[in-house]
Design a protein around this motif. Structure first.
Motif, short mmCIF file in Angstrom:
data_model
loop_
_atom_site.label_atom_id
_atom_site.label_comp_id
_atom_site.label_asym_id
_atom_site.label_seq_id
_atom_site.Cartn_x
_atom_site.Cartn_y
_atom_site.Cartn_z
N THR A 64 1.30 -1.35 0.27
CA THR A 64 0.31 0.30 0.05
C THR A 64 0.66 1.13 -0.18
O THR A 64 0.66 2.48 -0.73
CB THR A 64 -1.26 0.05 1.59
OG1 THR A 64 -1.56 -1.08 1.52
CG2 THR A 64 -2.00 1.28 1.36
N ARG A 65 2.21 1.48 1.19
CA ARG A 65 2.99 2.29 0.49
C ARG A 65 3.34 3.20 -0.76
O ARG A 65 3.84 3.84 -1.09
CB ARG A 65 3.66 2.43 1.36
CG ARG A 65 3.23 2.37 3.07
CD ARG A 65 4.14 2.50 4.50
NE ARG A 65 5.14 1.33 4.60
CZ ARG A 65 4.76 0.20 5.61
NH1 ARG A 65 2.66 0.69 6.07
NH2 ARG A 65 5.49 -0.36 6.05
N ILE A 122 3.43 6.77 8.51
CA ILE A 122 4.92 6.08 8.11
C ILE A 122 5.90 6.38 7.07
O ILE A 122 7.26 6.19 6.98
CB ILE A 122 4.36 4.69 7.70
CG1 ILE A 122 3.79 3.63 9.36
CG2 ILE A 122 5.94 4.02 7.97
CD1 ILE A 122 2.91 2.34 9.20
N LEU A 123 5.40 6.82 6.06
CA LEU A 123 6.07 7.70 4.95
C LEU A 123 6.38 9.03 5.43
O LEU A 123 8.10 9.35 5.19
CB LEU A 123 5.70 7.73 3.32
CG LEU A 123 4.76 6.33 3.15
CD1 LEU A 123 3.36 6.29 1.91
CD2 LEU A 123 5.93 5.61 2.57
N LEU A 181 10.28 10.34 3.51
CA LEU A 181 9.52 9.73 2.29
C LEU A 181 9.00 10.85 1.01
O LEU A 181 8.42 10.67 0.29
CB LEU A 181 9.35 8.36 1.74
CG LEU A 181 10.30 7.10 2.39
CD1 LEU A 181 9.94 5.93 2.52
CD2 LEU A 181 11.09 7.74 1.14
N VAL A 182 7.43 11.08 2.09
CA VAL A 182 6.58 12.31 1.83
C VAL A 182 6.44 13.27 3.22
O VAL A 182 6.93 13.21 4.17
CB VAL A 182 5.03 11.46 1.63
CG1 VAL A 182 5.26 10.85 0.56
CG2 VAL A 182 4.18 11.01 2.58
N ARG A 183 5.91 14.42 1.82
CA ARG A 183 5.52 15.86 2.76
C ARG A 183 4.54 16.29 2.85
O ARG A 183 3.96 16.20 1.36
CB ARG A 183 6.88 17.01 2.24
CG ARG A 183 6.73 18.21 3.66
CD ARG A 183 7.03 18.93 2.47
NE ARG A 183 9.06 18.77 3.14
CZ ARG A 183 9.66 19.40 2.53
NH1 ARG A 183 9.75 20.34 2.20
NH2 ARG A 183 11.11 18.91 2.75
N GLY A 184 4.15 17.08 3.66
CA GLY A 184 2.17 17.49 3.61
C GLY A 184 2.16 18.75 3.28
O GLY A 184 3.38 19.43 3.65
N GLY A 185 1.40 19.50 2.89
CA GLY A 185 1.84 20.60 2.40
C GLY A 185 0.51 21.33 2.49
O GLY A 185 -0.55 20.76 1.47
N LYS A 186 -0.39 22.71 3.18
CA LYS A 186 -1.94 22.97 2.96
C LYS A 186 -1.77 23.46 2.66
O LYS A 186 -1.71 23.85 1.16
CB LYS A 186 -1.79 23.39 4.48
CG LYS A 186 -2.13 22.93 5.97
CD LYS A 186 -3.25 22.21 6.30
CE LYS A 186 -4.04 22.32 7.23
NZ LYS A 186 -5.36 21.55 7.38
N VAL A 198 5.88 13.19 -2.61
CA VAL A 198 6.74 12.72 -2.55
C VAL A 198 8.54 13.47 -2.97
O VAL A 198 8.74 14.83 -3.26
CB VAL A 198 7.34 11.07 -3.72
CG1 VAL A 198 8.70 10.52 -3.20
CG2 VAL A 198 6.15 10.55 -3.54
N GLU A 199 9.20 13.06 -1.31
CA GLU A 199 10.79 13.65 -1.92
C GLU A 199 11.50 12.83 -2.51
O GLU A 199 12.14 11.88 -2.30
CB GLU A 199 10.82 13.91 -0.06
CG GLU A 199 10.41 14.70 1.32
CD GLU A 199 9.87 16.18 0.40
OE1 GLU A 199 11.61 16.28 -0.09
OE2 GLU A 199 9.79 16.77 1.20
#
Length: 89
Positions: free
Chosen positions: A17-18, A52-53, A58-63, A72-73
């Motif tokens: 899934t990841r 987990i990511l 491995l990932v970054r969130g942005g509003k 994805v980084e």
């Protein structure tokens, strides 16, 4: 790179899934709801996988308005590849 950090990142990628989330996010920046629809799983399950990511870097969130969109980084993915290539035979 520290071996522990590489192992953490590889473990994060070792889940089906990841890995699907990473593949989707390589093409689109999406929020949890959109990822849940793409994967046909609950938003809660997506959130758990994204946590987990994120912890693995491995990932970054942005509003964006009300929602957080994830991406994805890519530099981290490139670093993983580089680190694997540098491992002794």
């Amino acid at each position: 790179m520290l071996m522990e950090q590489l192992l953490t990142r590889l473990k994060a990628l070792a889940d089906k899934t990841r890995l699907k989330i990473i593949i989707i996010l390589l093409n689109y920046d999406l929020c949890v709801g959109a990822l849940a629809k793409h994967l046909a799983i609950s938003e809660a399950a997506v959130s758990q996988q994204l946590q987990i990511l994120r912890k693995a870097g491995l990932v970054r969130g942005g509003k964006r308005g009300y929602w957080t969109h994830y991406r994805v980084e890519k530099e981290i993915i490139k670093q993983i590849i580089s680190d694997l290539e540098e491992l002794p035979n």
